[in-house]
Motif scaffolding. Structure first.
Motif, PDB file in Angstrom:
ATOM      1  N   ARG A 121      29.377 -62.247  40.836  1.00  0.00           N
ATOM      2  CA  ARG A 121      29.703 -63.615  39.708  1.00  0.00           C
ATOM      3  C   ARG A 121      30.693 -63.164  38.688  1.00  0.00           C
ATOM      4  O   ARG A 121      31.172 -64.305  38.622  1.00  0.00           O
ATOM      5  CB  ARG A 121      28.123 -63.976  39.246  1.00  0.00           C
ATOM      6  N   PRO A 122      30.473 -62.070  38.099  1.00  0.00           N
ATOM      7  CA  PRO A 122      31.641 -61.952  36.862  1.00  0.00           C
ATOM      8  C   PRO A 122      33.170 -61.946  37.705  1.00  0.00           C
ATOM      9  O   PRO A 122      33.974 -62.682  36.848  1.00  0.00           O
ATOM     10  CB  PRO A 122      31.386 -60.805  36.635  1.00  0.00           C
ATOM     11  N   VAL A 123      33.516 -61.562  38.959  1.00  0.00           N
ATOM     12  CA  VAL A 123      34.538 -61.456  39.455  1.00  0.00           C
ATOM     13  C   VAL A 123      35.077 -62.925  39.986  1.00  0.00           C
ATOM     14  O   VAL A 123      36.157 -63.631  39.678  1.00  0.00           O
ATOM     15  CB  VAL A 123      34.670 -60.711  40.702  1.00  0.00           C
ATOM     16  N   ARG A 124      33.899 -63.764  40.324  1.00  0.00           N
ATOM     17  CA  ARG A 124      34.054 -65.236  40.685  1.00  0.00           C
ATOM     18  C   ARG A 124      34.543 -65.792  39.483  1.00  0.00           C
ATOM     19  O   ARG A 124      35.468 -66.802  39.540  1.00  0.00           O
ATOM     20  CB  ARG A 124      32.994 -65.661  41.264  1.00  0.00           C
ATOM     21  N   ASN A 125      33.886 -65.819  38.486  1.00  0.00           N
ATOM     22  CA  ASN A 125      34.166 -66.412  37.044  1.00  0.00           C
ATOM     23  C   ASN A 125      35.663 -66.143  36.704  1.00  0.00           C
ATOM     24  O   ASN A 125      36.198 -66.949  36.175  1.00  0.00           O
ATOM     25  CB  ASN A 125      33.230 -66.032  36.107  1.00  0.00           C
ATOM     26  N   VAL A 126      36.038 -64.689  36.587  1.00  0.00           N
ATOM     27  CA  VAL A 126      37.434 -64.424  35.915  1.00  0.00           C
ATOM     28  C   VAL A 126      38.451 -65.285  36.969  1.00  0.00           C
ATOM     29  O   VAL A 126      39.396 -65.661  36.425  1.00  0.00           O
ATOM     30  CB  VAL A 126      37.513 -62.759  35.976  1.00  0.00           C
ATOM     31  N   LEU A 127      38.330 -65.105  38.412  1.00  0.00           N
ATOM     32  CA  LEU A 127      38.968 -65.673  39.298  1.00  0.00           C
ATOM     33  C   LEU A 127      39.378 -67.247  38.993  1.00  0.00           C
ATOM     34  O   LEU A 127      40.258 -67.579  39.089  1.00  0.00           O
ATOM     35  CB  LEU A 127      38.734 -65.305  40.787  1.00  0.00           C
ATOM     36  N   TYR A 128      38.267 -67.838  38.812  1.00  0.00           N
ATOM     37  CA  TYR A 128      38.167 -69.522  38.763  1.00  0.00           C
ATOM     38  C   TYR A 128      38.847 -69.431  37.368  1.00  0.00           C
ATOM     39  O   TYR A 128      39.711 -70.623  37.286  1.00  0.00           O
ATOM     40  CB  TYR A 128      36.763 -69.940  38.532  1.00  0.00           C
ATOM     41  N   ARG A 129      38.501 -68.835  36.389  1.00  0.00           N
ATOM     42  CA  ARG A 129      39.101 -69.164  34.967  1.00  0.00           C
ATOM     43  C   ARG A 129      40.576 -68.818  35.157  1.00  0.00           C
ATOM     44  O   ARG A 129      41.416 -69.893  34.382  1.00  0.00           O
ATOM     45  CB  ARG A 129      38.599 -68.301  33.887  1.00  0.00           C
TER      46      ARG A 129
END
Length: 152
Positions: free
Chosen positions: A115-123
């Motif tokens: 999830r943290p990687v998904r959030n960074v990528l999305y942002r």
């Protein structure tokens, strides 16, 4: 970001205007060209005509964002409601793909990322989308399939 995900909780929220929530609902930035193209992509691939699109800048869009703890003045966010549950970021994209079915289910592959990687990528993409894709006005997209899905 983890959202409060109680099924249909917005129906009981006094600050969220009542709306037709039959089928999935996407709350998207109406000023973003990437979002406008995404709305057209959804309309083109939603063969059952279920999806509804709410501009982030509308009263309903802002109320839904606030209800789920997202900043309606931050166009880096988008929200996907399916069966009364909320998803944002790449999680939302994965759920849209699942709902559209067929080959679009493969979008769920993003869920294997932490999830943290998904959030960074999305942002990262969200912060740069105006620069990379430009602006548009979702409410004036001439595509009739998009226009009939808009809830303003």
């Amino acid at each position: 970001m983890t959202l409060r995900n109680t099924q249909y909780s917005y129906r009981d929220a006094p600050d969220v205007p009542a709306f037709s929530d039959e089928g999935p609902v996407c709350v998207m930035d109406a000023n973003c060209a990437l979002c406008a193209h995404s709305a057209m992509w959804i309309a083109r691939n939603d063969h059952r005509g279920e999806f509804r699109i709410v501009p982030l800048q509308s009263d309903l869009g802002a109320a839904l964002m606030q209800h789920y703890g997202l900043d309606p003045d931050d166009p880096n966010s988008w929200l996907f409601l399916e069966e009364g549950r909320a998803y944002s970021g790449l999680d939302a994209l994965a759920h849209v793909g699942r709902r559209l079915g067929g080959g679009w289910r493969s979008l769920s592959v993003v869920l294997i990322l932490p999830r943290p990687v998904r959030n960074v990528l999305y942002r990262f993409v969200a912060r740069n989308r105006y620069r990379w894709f430009g602006t548009a006005n979702l409410c004036f997209v001439p595509d009739p399939e998009v226009r009939k899905r808009l809830i303003k």
